[in-house]
Write a protein that holds these residues in place. Sequence first.
Motif, short mmCIF file in Angstrom:
data_model
loop_
_atom_site.label_atom_id
_atom_site.label_comp_id
_atom_site.label_asym_id
_atom_site.label_seq_id
_atom_site.Cartn_x
_atom_site.Cartn_y
_atom_site.Cartn_z
N GLY A 128 0.72 -1.27 -0.06
CA GLY A 128 -0.03 0.08 -0.11
C GLY A 128 0.82 1.15 0.13
N VAL A 129 2.29 1.33 -0.07
CA VAL A 129 2.92 2.40 -0.20
C VAL A 129 2.54 2.82 -1.77
N ARG A 130 2.15 4.29 -1.62
CA ARG A 130 1.92 4.84 -2.98
C ARG A 130 3.21 5.38 -3.71
N ARG A 131 3.38 5.30 -5.03
CA ARG A 131 4.48 5.88 -5.67
C ARG A 131 4.82 7.04 -5.33
N ASP A 183 10.05 4.26 6.73
CA ASP A 183 9.58 3.47 7.82
C ASP A 183 8.26 4.07 8.53
N VAL A 184 8.29 5.52 8.49
CA VAL A 184 7.03 5.89 9.14
C VAL A 184 5.93 5.63 8.30
N ILE A 185 5.85 5.83 7.00
CA ILE A 185 4.81 5.47 5.99
C ILE A 185 4.30 4.05 6.30
N ILE A 186 5.37 3.04 6.32
CA ILE A 186 5.19 1.56 6.37
C ILE A 186 4.57 1.29 7.95
N LEU A 189 1.02 2.46 7.81
CA LEU A 189 0.01 1.32 7.14
C LEU A 189 -0.16 -0.05 8.03
N GLY A 190 0.82 -0.38 8.74
CA GLY A 190 0.61 -1.36 9.72
C GLY A 190 -0.46 -1.06 10.96
N GLU A 191 -0.56 0.22 11.44
CA GLU A 191 -1.36 0.81 12.49
C GLU A 191 -2.72 0.92 12.16
N GLN A 192 -2.98 1.28 10.62
CA GLN A 192 -4.39 1.70 10.50
C GLN A 192 -5.07 0.78 10.59
#
Length: 192
Positions: A128-131, A183-186, A189-192
């Motif tokens: 789910g990381v966006r380009r 890492d903040v982005i990922i 995603l794991g927290e949402q």
Amino acid sequence: MLPATFSPVGDYSERQLDRARGYRLLAHAEIESFIEDVTLQAAKKKISVWTTNKTPSDLVVCLIAHYHSGFDVDEEGVEPVFPASSRPKVRDEIKEIVDVAFRQYVTIQNNNHGVREKNIKRLILPIGVRRDEIDPTWLTNLDEFGKQRGATAHSSKKAQQQIDPQAELQNVQNLLEGFAKLDVIITALGEQ
């Protein structure tokens, strides 16, 4: 592994240059391990939440979408990963679809060998990381670092361009700043 004080390029001993090459190889291995670990950890966490309480998340939906697209990022753009006939149909049980999508992602993880642009995209896009969340300059620098690591690991030192230990340290530090942002982005995603 790098000298305590840096000298002008050309003033390093063979031992110092060998250790700088070793630093490059080990830094690459640690960066590769980090990105594999953080992406897989986020995926496992959200799959576990989904398995426990059937709460969907962007990450799980992205894994399923990535799996059902049947494509993966390569140097040219996209290539088929698994034949369409091996993917469950939408009408099949959703649990099986999530399980198979996650197993495919684990296969991608297990077959990762590097930190080049294509490697990073294969690890981060399916979760789910966006380009547009990826700094293109950082990604280019990371790709170059991967090329340099390959040259260091797969050619004799006589065939290699001389390494500058100070520049090597700066390159790795710059890459780590980009990984901190990723890492903040990922993690989000794991927290949402």
